[in-house]
Design a protein around this motif. Structure first.
Motif, PDB file in Angstrom:
ATOM      1  N   VAL A   1       0.833  -1.211   0.000  1.00 32.70           N
ATOM      2  CA  VAL A   1       0.000   0.000   0.000  1.00 32.70           C
ATOM      3  C   VAL A   1       0.866   1.259   0.000  1.00 32.70           C
ATOM      4  CG1 VAL A   1      -1.649   1.358   1.377  1.00 32.70           C
ATOM      5  CG2 VAL A   1      -1.952  -1.118   1.157  1.00 32.70           C
ATOM      6  N   THR A   2       1.922   1.261   0.792  1.00 38.07           N
ATOM      7  CA  THR A   2       2.690   2.493   1.007  1.00 38.07           C
ATOM      8  C   THR A   2       3.883   2.616   0.067  1.00 38.07           C
ATOM      9  OG1 THR A   2       4.182   1.471   2.592  1.00 38.07           O
ATOM     10  CG2 THR A   2       2.133   2.384   3.469  1.00 38.07           C
ATOM     11  N   GLY A   3       4.105   1.600  -0.772  1.00 42.32           N
ATOM     12  CA  GLY A   3       5.284   1.621  -1.634  1.00 42.32           C
ATOM     13  C   GLY A   3       6.560   1.568  -0.798  1.00 42.32           C
ATOM     14  N   GLY A   4       6.446   1.009   0.410  1.00 41.57           N
ATOM     15  CA  GLY A   4       7.623   0.888   1.274  1.00 41.57           C
ATOM     16  C   GLY A   4       7.918   2.139   2.098  1.00 41.57           C
ATOM     17  N   LEU A   5       7.100   3.183   1.930  1.00 41.62           N
ATOM     18  CA  LEU A   5       7.306   4.412   2.732  1.00 41.62           C
ATOM     19  C   LEU A   5       6.879   4.161   4.176  1.00 41.62           C
ATOM     20  CD1 LEU A   5       5.780   7.090   0.292  1.00 41.62           C
ATOM     21  CD2 LEU A   5       8.207   6.588   0.683  1.00 41.62           C
ATOM     22  N   ASP A   6       7.338   5.015   5.096  1.00 38.60           N
ATOM     23  CA  ASP A   6       6.888   4.849   6.483  1.00 38.60           C
ATOM     24  C   ASP A   6       5.666   5.729   6.775  1.00 38.60           C
ATOM     25  OD1 ASP A   6       8.066   7.251   6.472  1.00 38.60           O
ATOM     26  OD2 ASP A   6       9.611   6.799   7.972  1.00 38.60           O
ATOM     27  N   THR A   7       5.047   6.224   5.705  1.00 36.08           N
ATOM     28  CA  THR A   7       3.827   7.020   5.849  1.00 36.08           C
ATOM     29  C   THR A   7       2.697   6.367   5.067  1.00 36.08           C
ATOM     30  OG1 THR A   7       4.515   8.334   3.951  1.00 36.08           O
ATOM     31  CG2 THR A   7       5.037   9.225   6.132  1.00 36.08           C
ATOM     32  N   VAL A   8       1.467   6.783   5.376  1.00 32.05           N
ATOM     33  CA  VAL A   8       0.309   6.254   4.649  1.00 32.05           C
ATOM     34  C   VAL A   8      -0.688   7.402   4.395  1.00 32.05           C
ATOM     35  CG1 VAL A   8      -0.879   5.535   6.792  1.00 32.05           C
ATOM     36  CG2 VAL A   8      -1.474   4.437   4.632  1.00 32.05           C
ATOM     37  N   GLY A   9      -1.307   7.372   3.226  1.00 34.04           N
ATOM     38  CA  GLY A   9      -2.343   8.367   2.885  1.00 34.04           C
ATOM     39  C   GLY A   9      -3.708   7.833   3.290  1.00 34.04           C
ATOM     40  N   ILE A  10      -4.497   8.669   3.994  1.00 40.45           N
ATOM     41  CA  ILE A  10      -5.826   8.240   4.467  1.00 40.45           C
ATOM     42  C   ILE A  10      -6.871   9.267   4.048  1.00 40.45           C
ATOM     43  CG2 ILE A  10      -7.224   7.621   6.483  1.00 40.45           C
ATOM     44  CD1 ILE A  10      -4.889   5.915   6.695  1.00 40.45           C
ATOM     45  N   ARG A  11      -8.047   8.753   3.666  1.00 36.42           N
ATOM     46  CA  ARG A  11      -9.138   9.662   3.317  1.00 36.42           C
ATOM     47  C   ARG A  11     -10.476   9.018   3.649  1.00 36.42           C
ATOM     48  NH1 ARG A  11     -12.323  12.231  -0.833  1.00 36.42           N
ATOM     49  NH2 ARG A  11     -12.411  10.801  -2.587  1.00 36.42           N
ATOM     50  N   VAL A  12     -11.421   9.850   4.103  1.00 36.44           N
ATOM     51  CA  VAL A  12     -12.823   9.434   4.253  1.00 36.44           C
ATOM     52  C   VAL A  12     -13.594  10.169   3.152  1.00 36.44           C
ATOM     53  CG1 VAL A  12     -14.864   9.401   5.729  1.00 36.44           C
ATOM     54  CG2 VAL A  12     -12.583   9.170   6.763  1.00 36.44           C
ATOM     55  N   PRO A  13     -13.998   9.439   2.113  1.00 36.42           N
ATOM     56  CA  PRO A  13     -14.653  10.107   0.972  1.00 36.42           C
ATOM     57  C   PRO A  13     -16.088  10.509   1.294  1.00 36.42           C
ATOM     58  CG  PRO A  13     -14.609   7.735   0.610  1.00 36.42           C
ATOM     59  CD  PRO A  13     -13.897   7.979   1.923  1.00 36.42           C
ATOM     60  N   ASN A  14     -16.560  11.532   0.604  1.00 36.34           N
ATOM     61  CA  ASN A  14     -17.924  12.004   0.856  1.00 36.34           C
ATOM     62  C   ASN A  14     -18.842  11.641  -0.302  1.00 36.34           C
ATOM     63  OD1 ASN A  14     -20.086  13.254   1.991  1.00 36.34           O
ATOM     64  ND2 ASN A  14     -19.475  15.329   1.389  1.00 36.34           N
ATOM     65  N   HIS A  15     -19.098  10.358  -0.430  1.00 35.58           N
ATOM     66  CA  HIS A  15     -20.066   9.902  -1.437  1.00 35.58           C
ATOM     67  C   HIS A  15     -20.891   8.809  -0.780  1.00 35.58           C
ATOM     68  CE1 HIS A  15     -21.897   8.169  -4.966  1.00 35.58           C
ATOM     69  NE2 HIS A  15     -21.434   9.153  -5.707  1.00 35.58           N
ATOM     70  N   PRO A  16     -22.233   8.893  -0.867  1.00 35.69           N
ATOM     71  CA  PRO A  16     -23.061   7.918  -0.155  1.00 35.69           C
ATOM     72  C   PRO A  16     -22.742   6.472  -0.510  1.00 35.69           C
ATOM     73  CG  PRO A  16     -24.397   9.310  -1.624  1.00 35.69           C
ATOM     74  CD  PRO A  16     -23.029   9.902  -1.580  1.00 35.69           C
ATOM     75  N   ILE A  17     -22.430   6.193  -1.786  1.00 30.24           N
ATOM     76  CA  ILE A  17     -22.160   4.802  -2.179  1.00 30.24           C
ATOM     77  C   ILE A  17     -20.803   4.350  -1.633  1.00 30.24           C
ATOM     78  CG2 ILE A  17     -21.741   3.264  -4.156  1.00 30.24           C
ATOM     79  CD1 ILE A  17     -23.917   4.830  -5.653  1.00 30.24           C
ATOM     80  N   ALA A  18     -19.807   5.234  -1.698  1.00 32.04           N
ATOM     81  CA  ALA A  18     -18.487   4.891  -1.147  1.00 32.04           C
ATOM     82  C   ALA A  18     -18.617   4.618   0.348  1.00 32.04           C
ATOM     83  CB  ALA A  18     -17.500   6.032  -1.399  1.00 32.04           C
ATOM     84  N   LEU A  19     -19.374   5.453   1.042  1.00 30.84           N
ATOM     85  CA  LEU A  19     -19.508   5.287   2.497  1.00 30.84           C
ATOM     86  C   LEU A  19     -20.272   4.010   2.836  1.00 30.84           C
ATOM     87  CD1 LEU A  19     -20.090   9.009   3.524  1.00 30.84           C
ATOM     88  CD2 LEU A  19     -18.068   7.592   4.004  1.00 30.84           C
ATOM     89  N   GLU A  20     -21.295   3.717   2.032  1.00 29.46           N
ATOM     90  CA  GLU A  20     -22.053   2.480   2.255  1.00 29.46           C
ATOM     91  C   GLU A  20     -21.135   1.268   2.070  1.00 29.46           C
ATOM     92  OE1 GLU A  20     -25.600   2.794  -0.204  1.00 29.46           O
ATOM     93  OE2 GLU A  20     -26.188   0.759   0.446  1.00 29.46           O
ATOM     94  N   LEU A  21     -20.351   1.306   1.011  1.00 30.90           N
ATOM     95  CA  LEU A  21     -19.419   0.207   0.739  1.00 30.90           C
ATOM     96  C   LEU A  21     -18.411   0.063   1.880  1.00 30.90           C
ATOM     97  CD1 LEU A  21     -18.240  -1.863  -1.372  1.00 30.90           C
ATOM     98  CD2 LEU A  21     -16.734  -0.015  -2.125  1.00 30.90           C
ATOM     99  N   LEU A  22     -17.831   1.186   2.297  1.00 30.04           N
ATOM    100  CA  LEU A  22     -16.791   1.139   3.340  1.00 30.04           C
ATOM    101  C   LEU A  22     -17.365   0.660   4.672  1.00 30.04           C
ATOM    102  CD1 LEU A  22     -14.973   4.448   2.347  1.00 30.04           C
ATOM    103  CD2 LEU A  22     -13.970   2.151   2.274  1.00 30.04           C
ATOM    104  N   ARG A  23     -18.589   1.105   4.984  1.00 32.57           N
ATOM    105  CA  ARG A  23     -19.208   0.651   6.246  1.00 32.57           C
ATOM    106  C   ARG A  23     -19.489  -0.838   6.192  1.00 32.57           C
ATOM    107  NH1 ARG A  23     -22.862   5.316   5.725  1.00 32.57           N
ATOM    108  NH2 ARG A  23     -21.691   7.040   6.644  1.00 32.57           N
ATOM    109  N   ALA A  24     -20.025  -1.305   5.067  1.00 28.00           N
ATOM    110  CA  ALA A  24     -20.379  -2.718   4.952  1.00 28.00           C
ATOM    111  C   ALA A  24     -19.118  -3.590   4.935  1.00 28.00           C
ATOM    112  CB  ALA A  24     -21.190  -2.949   3.673  1.00 28.00           C
TER     113      ALA A  24
END
Ligand code: TXA
Ligand code: MG
Length: 329
Positions: free
Chosen positions: A110-133
Motif C-alpha cells: 500500500v505504502t510503496g515501502g514508505l513509512d507514511t500512509v495516505g488516508i481519506r474518508v470520501p464524501n459519497h453515499p455509495i463509497a460510504l455504504e461500501l466502506l461501512r459494509a
C-alpha cells in the motif's frame, strides 16, 4: 456537459456483491465525490498488487487508504498530530487526504515501502455504504490507466480498465471532478502536496496559518512525473491574448487543434479548430475538466490550447492539473 446528477444509492445486493469481491481479494471500482477509485482490501497485499497490474502503475507509488469514518484512523496511522485531527474533524468526509506516519500493520504494497500512509474518508453515499459494509480499509487510486486522466463517471472507468476490474459501482458523475487535496501531516509542519477542492485558504482557516505549498520533489510525491493526468493529445498552456497567434501557427503545421475556453476566441476561423467549452464558474470547470480533456482525444485532436485560470481557491487545483496535463507539473 455534465448535467446528470450524482446517484446516491446502490441496491443492497450490489453492495453485498462488492463486499464479497473485496473480501475475496478482487477489485471493485467505486464512485467518490472527487473521481472514481479502483479499490482493493488494503490489508491484503495480493489484492493490492492487482491494482498496480490493472493500472500499469509502478509498484513504488503509494495508494490512499479509504475509511468509513475518522474513528478508525488510529488503526492505520500512528502519532497523528493535533493539527491533523483538526483537519480530519473539519473536512471528513470530504476531498482531503492526510499523509501520516503509518501503523506497522499497513502492508508495504500500500505504502510503496514508505513509512507514511495516505488516508481519506470520501464524501459519497455509495463509497460510504461500501466502506461501512466492508468494515476495513479500501486502498484505491483513481480508476484510470497510469498517467492518464482520472475517471469522473462509471463509463470512463470501463473505457480505461475494461474487464481488468471485477465490478463497477455506478454513482453517476462525480460532484467535485478533481482528485483530493493531499496534505502531508507526517512532519512538524503541514504541507499541501496536491491542491484540490479543500483549498489552501480553507486549510489555513482551520490551522490559523498558511500551509506550505507544493514544491518540486521526488517523483513519488503526487503527480510529480513529467506527464500525468494527461490525454493522448499534447496540451499547451497559452498566455492570455496569445491564443489567436498560437492557433494560426499550429494550423500552418497542419495539426488538428482543440481550444478549451469559456468562449470561442474571436478573430479565428471556426473551421480551423475544435472548440471545447469550459464553464465560467470554477467549481463547474473543475467538475468538467477531465470530461473536456477526454473530449480532446475523442475529437481526434493532436494539440489542445488552454489558458490557466486564476489560481486562488479551487483555481489552484484546476491550474495544477492543467500544468500536469501539459507535462509542466
Ligand atoms: O481523490 C482522490 O484522492 C482519489 C479518490 C479515488 O480517493 N484517489 C487518488 O489516488 O487520486 P491516486 O493514487 O490516483 O493519487 C494519490 C496520490 C498519488 O500520487 C500518490 O503518490 C500519493 O497520493 N500518495 C499516496 N500515499 C502517499 C504517501 N504516503 N506519501 C506521499 N504521497 C502519497
Ligand atoms: Mg491517479
Amino acid at each position: 456537459m455534465n448535467g446528470v446528477a450524482e446517484v446516491s444509492s446502490c441496491s443492497s445486493s450490489e453492495i453485498e456483491r462488492a463486499v464479497a469481491l473485496l473480501r475475496r481479494g478482487e477489485l471493485v471500482a467505486f464512485p467518490t465525490e472527487t473521481v472514481y477509485g479502483l479499490g482493493a482490501d488494503a490489508s491484503n497485499p495480493d489484492a493490492v498488487r492487482k491494482i498496480f497490474a490493472a493500472k500499469g502503475r509502478p509498484s513504488d507509488h503509494p495508494l490512499i487508504v479509504h475509511l468509513a469514518d475518522r474513528s478508525r484512523l488510529d488503526e492505520w496511522a500512528a502519532s497523528v498530530p493535533d493539527f491533523a485531527w483538526s483537519l480530519a474533524r473539519r473536512f471528513w468526509p470530504g476531498p482531503l487526504t492526510l499523509i501520516l506516519r503509518r501503523q506497522s500493520c499497513v502492508p508495504d504494497a500500500v505504502t510503496g515501502g514508505l513509512d507514511t500512509v495516505g488516508i481519506r474518508v470520501p464524501n459519497h453515499p455509495i463509497a460510504l455504504e461500501l466502506l461501512r459494509a466492508f468494515g476495513g480499509g479500501v486502498a484505491a487510486p483513481s480508476a484510470n490507466r497510469f498517467g492518464r486522466v482520472s475517471p469522473t463517471c462509471a463509463a470512463h472507468v470501463r473505457e480505461e480498465l475494461g474487464d481488468r476490474v471485477d465490478m463497477i459501482l455506478d454513482g453517476g458523475p462525480c460532484s467535485v471532478g478533481l482528485e483530493s487535496t493531499i496534505v502531508d501531516a507526517s512532519g512538524d509542519a503541514p504541507a499541501i502536496l496536491r491542491p484540490g477542492a479543500v483549498t489552501a485558504e480553507a486549510i489555513a482557516e482551520v490551522l490559523g496559518f498558511a500551509p506550505s505549498l507544493p514544491r518540486s520533489g521526488s517523483p513519488r510525491a503526487p503527480g510529480r512525473l513529467a506527464s500525468h493526468y494527461a490525454p493522448e493529445a499534447r496540451v499547451d498552456l497559452v498566455e492570455h491574448g496569445q491564443i489567436v497567434a498560437r492557433v494560426s501557427d499550429a494550423c500552418r503545421a497542419h495539426l488538428r487543434i482543440a481550444v478549451l475556453a469559456t468562449s470561442p476566441p474571436a478573430g479565428l476561423d471556426r473551421e480551423t479548430f475544435v472548440f471545447i467549452r469550459l464553464p465560467d464558474e470554477i467549481e463547474a470547470q473543475a467538475r468538467e475538466l477531465y470530461l473536456a480533456l477526454r473530449a480532446v482525444d475523442r475529437a481526434g485532436c493532436d494539440l489542445a490550447f488552454v489558458e490557466l485560470p486564476d489560481e486562488t481557491g479551487l483555481g489552484a487545483a484546476v491550474a495544477d492539473r492543467l500544468r500536469k496535463a501539459a507535462g509542466r507539473g
